[in-house]
Design an enzyme around this catalytic site. Sequence first.
Site, PDB file in Angstrom:
ATOM      1  CG  ASN A 148      12.643  38.793  -8.483  1.00 40.19           C
ATOM      2  OD1 ASN A 148      12.245  39.923  -8.786  1.00 40.19           O
ATOM      3  ND2 ASN A 148      13.506  38.570  -7.496  1.00 40.19           N
ATOM      4  CE  LYS A 167     -23.712  40.483   8.812  1.00 41.55           C
ATOM      5  NZ  LYS A 167     -23.025  41.195   7.722  1.00 41.55           N
TER       6      LYS A 167
END
Length: 326
Positions: free
Chosen positions: A45, A202
């Site tokens: 699992n 930027k």
Amino acid sequence: MSTALRQIQRPLVVASGRAHPELAQDVAKELGVDLLPVSAYDFANTETYVRFSESIRGADIFLLQSHTAPINQWIMEHLLMVDAAKRASAHTITAVAPFLGYARQDKKGRGREPISARLMTDMLATAGADRLMSVDLHTAQIQGFFDGPVDHLWAMPILVDYVRTRVDVDNVTVVSPDAGRIRVAEIWASKLGGGPLAFVHKTRDVTRPNQAVANRVVGDVEGKDCVLVDDLIDTGGTIAEAVKVIMAAGARSVTVAATHGVLSGPAPQRLADCGATEIVVTDTLPIEASKRFESLTVLSIAPLIATAIKEVFTDGSVTSLFDGNA
């Protein structure tokens, strides 16, 4: 093993998770010790199981795990190793995360957001870590999130020593990818001979991860051998665009130097095509063959981590490794 280590009566133990075992092996080799055997596997699992195969009672144990993809799996394994060491009566437990997961999420940019970097350090402390060691955290303030000693290592000495051999130090301009990392660029410039600085202006949309637009260069790069420095390269978009902007401004060449080569998705192709002379990173993260390209250089971070571990183990000074600045 060195004389200094033999003089310490309690054992030095280095153990690794499964995320980046090659780095752990290199660190152990530098220290002259064997890696502690660890049994680790996943149940059907996807639950993780870990167990140390030898006694670590009374040991100073350094648990090395770099948080690479799949990042949540390796973080959980790191936490389980720390818990196992605590329950096995280790004397001290140092979580060594050359790349600390979630470190970029170190503040709230908008309402209703977590501070994930703080949660990371809280989980390590709750699991039982006495100390945290990492390389080039995204911001220095993360050191204050962990309630205990933090060894914040700099890869800069390794990167600078290499880059110095690859560029004309009399013609270098160090470029920061944004205004926020100018201080780091200043240190780089001083170590490369005191040349000029520049930064890339930027813009970033905070609602769109891994995307930024490099607009222009602020500073003189014309005719210069530019060294663009950053802490990490993830998808490579920002760095690739910055290289193009710098070259368009008249630079003679661009060498990129970054500590962490995350290199997600399209990064290798973007970097290979961006026009940089060389992309230099360290191996804080594993970089498989499929992500490597001709202009990529990967430097070993193992000597730095091993030296820091030795200083911690022998009650020495980690700060002295970085001229008292770390």
